[in-house]
Write a protein that holds these residues in place. Structure first.
Motif, PDB file in Angstrom:
ATOM      1  N   GLU A  64       0.829  -1.204   0.000  1.00  0.00           N
ATOM      2  CA  GLU A  64       0.000   0.000   0.000  1.00  0.00           C
ATOM      3  C   GLU A  64       0.864   1.256   0.000  1.00  0.00           C
ATOM      4  N   LYS A  65       1.953   1.221   0.752  1.00  0.00           N
ATOM      5  CA  LYS A  65       2.874   2.364   0.777  1.00  0.00           C
ATOM      6  C   LYS A  65       3.551   2.536  -0.578  1.00  0.00           C
ATOM      7  N   GLN A  66       3.846   1.441  -1.262  1.00  0.00           N
ATOM      8  CA  GLN A  66       4.453   1.533  -2.586  1.00  0.00           C
ATOM      9  C   GLN A  66       3.488   2.205  -3.555  1.00  0.00           C
ATOM     10  N   LEU A  67       2.211   1.885  -3.476  1.00  0.00           N
ATOM     11  CA  LEU A  67       1.228   2.524  -4.351  1.00  0.00           C
ATOM     12  C   LEU A  67       1.181   4.032  -4.100  1.00  0.00           C
ATOM     13  N   LEU A  68       1.178   4.434  -2.831  1.00  0.00           N
ATOM     14  CA  LEU A  68       1.167   5.860  -2.499  1.00  0.00           C
ATOM     15  C   LEU A  68       2.463   6.526  -2.949  1.00  0.00           C
ATOM     16  N   ASP A  69       3.594   5.866  -2.748  1.00  0.00           N
ATOM     17  CA  ASP A  69       4.882   6.410  -3.200  1.00  0.00           C
ATOM     18  C   ASP A  69       4.895   6.589  -4.719  1.00  0.00           C
ATOM     19  N   TYR A  70       4.365   5.609  -5.438  1.00  0.00           N
ATOM     20  CA  TYR A  70       4.303   5.716  -6.900  1.00  0.00           C
ATOM     21  C   TYR A  70       3.469   6.935  -7.295  1.00  0.00           C
ATOM     22  N   PHE A  71       2.335   7.109  -6.637  1.00  0.00           N
ATOM     23  CA  PHE A  71       1.474   8.261  -6.907  1.00  0.00           C
ATOM     24  C   PHE A  71       2.234   9.566  -6.668  1.00  0.00           C
ATOM     25  N   ASN A  72       2.887   9.670  -5.531  1.00  0.00           N
ATOM     26  CA  ASN A  72       3.604  10.903  -5.195  1.00  0.00           C
ATOM     27  C   ASN A  72       4.781  11.171  -6.136  1.00  0.00           C
ATOM     28  N   GLN A  73       5.482  10.145  -6.551  1.00  0.00           N
ATOM     29  CA  GLN A  73       6.632  10.305  -7.431  1.00  0.00           C
ATOM     30  C   GLN A  73       6.236  10.646  -8.867  1.00  0.00           C
ATOM     31  N   HIS A  74       5.049  10.224  -9.296  1.00  0.00           N
ATOM     32  CA  HIS A  74       4.633  10.422 -10.679  1.00  0.00           C
ATOM     33  C   HIS A  74       3.581  11.509 -10.847  1.00  0.00           C
ATOM     34  N   ASN A  75       3.196  12.154  -9.770  1.00  0.00           N
ATOM     35  CA  ASN A  75       2.226  13.248  -9.807  1.00  0.00           C
ATOM     36  C   ASN A  75       2.947  14.500 -10.292  1.00  0.00           C
ATOM     37  N   THR A  76       2.660  14.886 -11.522  1.00  0.00           N
ATOM     38  CA  THR A  76       3.314  16.042 -12.127  1.00  0.00           C
ATOM     39  C   THR A  76       2.259  17.102 -12.411  1.00  0.00           C
ATOM     40  N   PHE A  77       2.356  18.213 -11.695  1.00  0.00           N
ATOM     41  CA  PHE A  77       1.428  19.327 -11.887  1.00  0.00           C
ATOM     42  C   PHE A  77      -0.035  18.874 -11.764  1.00  0.00           C
ATOM     43  N   GLY A  78      -0.309  18.005 -10.813  1.00  0.00           N
ATOM     44  CA  GLY A  78      -1.673  17.559 -10.554  1.00  0.00           C
ATOM     45  C   GLY A  78      -2.221  16.554 -11.541  1.00  0.00           C
ATOM     46  N   GLU A  79      -1.350  15.866 -12.250  1.00  0.00           N
ATOM     47  CA  GLU A  79      -1.781  14.845 -13.199  1.00  0.00           C
ATOM     48  C   GLU A  79      -0.799  13.676 -13.190  1.00  0.00           C
ATOM     49  N   LEU A  80      -1.297  12.526 -13.608  1.00  0.00           N
ATOM     50  CA  LEU A  80      -0.450  11.353 -13.817  1.00  0.00           C
ATOM     51  C   LEU A  80      -0.430  11.055 -15.303  1.00  0.00           C
ATOM     52  N   ASN A  81       0.704  10.654 -15.814  1.00  0.00           N
ATOM     53  CA  ASN A  81       0.824  10.273 -17.218  1.00  0.00           C
ATOM     54  C   ASN A  81       0.511   8.789 -17.324  1.00  0.00           C
ATOM     55  N   LEU A  82      -0.764   8.465 -17.576  1.00  0.00           N
ATOM     56  CA  LEU A  82      -1.214   7.077 -17.627  1.00  0.00           C
ATOM     57  C   LEU A  82      -1.809   6.763 -18.993  1.00  0.00           C
ATOM     58  N   THR A  83      -1.718   5.503 -19.367  1.00  0.00           N
ATOM     59  CA  THR A  83      -2.414   5.014 -20.553  1.00  0.00           C
ATOM     60  C   THR A  83      -3.293   3.849 -20.138  1.00  0.00           C
ATOM     61  N   SER A  84      -4.394   3.670 -20.853  1.00  0.00           N
ATOM     62  CA  SER A  84      -5.307   2.579 -20.517  1.00  0.00           C
ATOM     63  C   SER A  84      -4.633   1.243 -20.823  1.00  0.00           C
ATOM     64  N   PRO A  85      -4.824   0.263 -19.960  1.00  0.00           N
ATOM     65  CA  PRO A  85      -4.151  -1.021 -20.134  1.00  0.00           C
ATOM     66  C   PRO A  85      -4.485  -1.733 -21.442  1.00  0.00           C
ATOM     67  N   GLY A  86      -5.689  -1.595 -21.951  1.00  0.00           N
ATOM     68  CA  GLY A  86      -6.067  -2.326 -23.155  1.00  0.00           C
ATOM     69  C   GLY A  86      -5.657  -1.656 -24.439  1.00  0.00           C
ATOM     70  N   SER A  87      -5.942  -0.361 -24.550  1.00  0.00           N
ATOM     71  CA  SER A  87      -5.740   0.332 -25.824  1.00  0.00           C
ATOM     72  C   SER A  87      -4.507   1.222 -25.867  1.00  0.00           C
ATOM     73  N   ASN A  88      -3.869   1.419 -24.738  1.00  0.00           N
ATOM     74  CA  ASN A  88      -2.725   2.325 -24.615  1.00  0.00           C
ATOM     75  C   ASN A  88      -3.067   3.766 -24.984  1.00  0.00           C
ATOM     76  N   GLN A  89      -4.338   4.133 -24.858  1.00  0.00           N
ATOM     77  CA  GLN A  89      -4.769   5.505 -25.087  1.00  0.00           C
ATOM     78  C   GLN A  89      -4.489   6.321 -23.827  1.00  0.00           C
ATOM     79  N   PRO A  90      -4.149   7.615 -23.977  1.00  0.00           N
ATOM     80  CA  PRO A  90      -3.927   8.459 -22.795  1.00  0.00           C
ATOM     81  C   PRO A  90      -5.188   8.533 -21.934  1.00  0.00           C
ATOM     82  N   VAL A  91      -4.986   8.567 -20.626  1.00  0.00           N
ATOM     83  CA  VAL A  91      -6.092   8.645 -19.675  1.00  0.00           C
ATOM     84  C   VAL A  91      -6.053  10.014 -19.006  1.00  0.00           C
ATOM     85  N   ASP A  92      -7.186  10.715 -19.034  1.00  0.00           N
ATOM     86  CA  ASP A  92      -7.292  12.021 -18.381  1.00  0.00           C
ATOM     87  C   ASP A  92      -7.466  11.794 -16.884  1.00  0.00           C
ATOM     88  N   THR A  93      -6.489  12.215 -16.104  1.00  0.00           N
ATOM     89  CA  THR A  93      -6.506  11.972 -14.659  1.00  0.00           C
ATOM     90  C   THR A  93      -6.826  13.211 -13.837  1.00  0.00           C
TER      91      THR A  93
END
Length: 109
Positions: A64-93
Motif C-alpha cells: 500500500e505504501k508503494q502505491l502511495l509512493d508511486y502516486f507521489n513520485q509520478h504526480n506532475t502538476f496535478g496529473e499522472l501520465n497514464l495510458t489505458s491497459p487495453g488500448s494504450n490511449q492516454p487517460v485524463d486523470t
C-alpha cells in the motif's frame, strides 16, 4: 488486463476492487474514474504479486505504501501520465487526482 492479473496471481484485480471499495465507502462525493483506477494500478503494481502460502512475503502495509509512493513520485502538476491497459490511449486523470490521493493515503496508513 487479464495477463497482468494472471502475472500477479490476482493481485491486480484485487487491488482495483479494493480501491473502488474505499472510494465508494469513504469518498463517494469525490470523482475517481474506474479507468484511472485500472490504469494507475496497472502502472504502479510493478512486479508485486500474491505468493503461495508459506512463500516469501512483504511486511504488512509495504504494498500500500508503494502505491502511495508511486502516486507521489509520478504526480506532475496535478496529473499522472497514464495510458489505458487495453488500448494504450492516454487517460485524463486531472479530475480524479484528489480522490485517488485520498484513497491511497487511507489504505497506506
Amino acid at each position: 488486463m487479464r495477463d497482468k492479473n494472471n502475472n500477479t496471481n490476482g493481485l491486480y484485480r484485487a487491488t482495483c476492487r479494493h480501491i473502488r471499495y474505499i472510494r465508494d465507502t469513504y469518498f463517494s462525493s469525490y470523482h475517481l474514474a474506474g479507468i484511472v483506477i485500472d490504469s494507475f494500478v496497472h502502472a504502479a503494481i510493478e512486479n508485486w504479486n500474491y505468493v503461495e502460502p508459506g512463500g516469501p512475503s512483504a511486511k504488512e502495509g509495504d504494498y500500500e505504501k508503494q502505491l502511495l509512493d508511486y502516486f507521489n513520485q509520478h504526480n506532475t502538476f496535478g496529473e499522472l501520465n497514464l495510458t489505458s491497459p487495453g488500448s494504450n490511449q492516454p487517460v485524463d486523470t486531472k479530475s480524479s487526482m484528489d480522490c485517488l490521493n485520498k484513497v491511497l493515503t487511507k489504505i497506506a496508513i
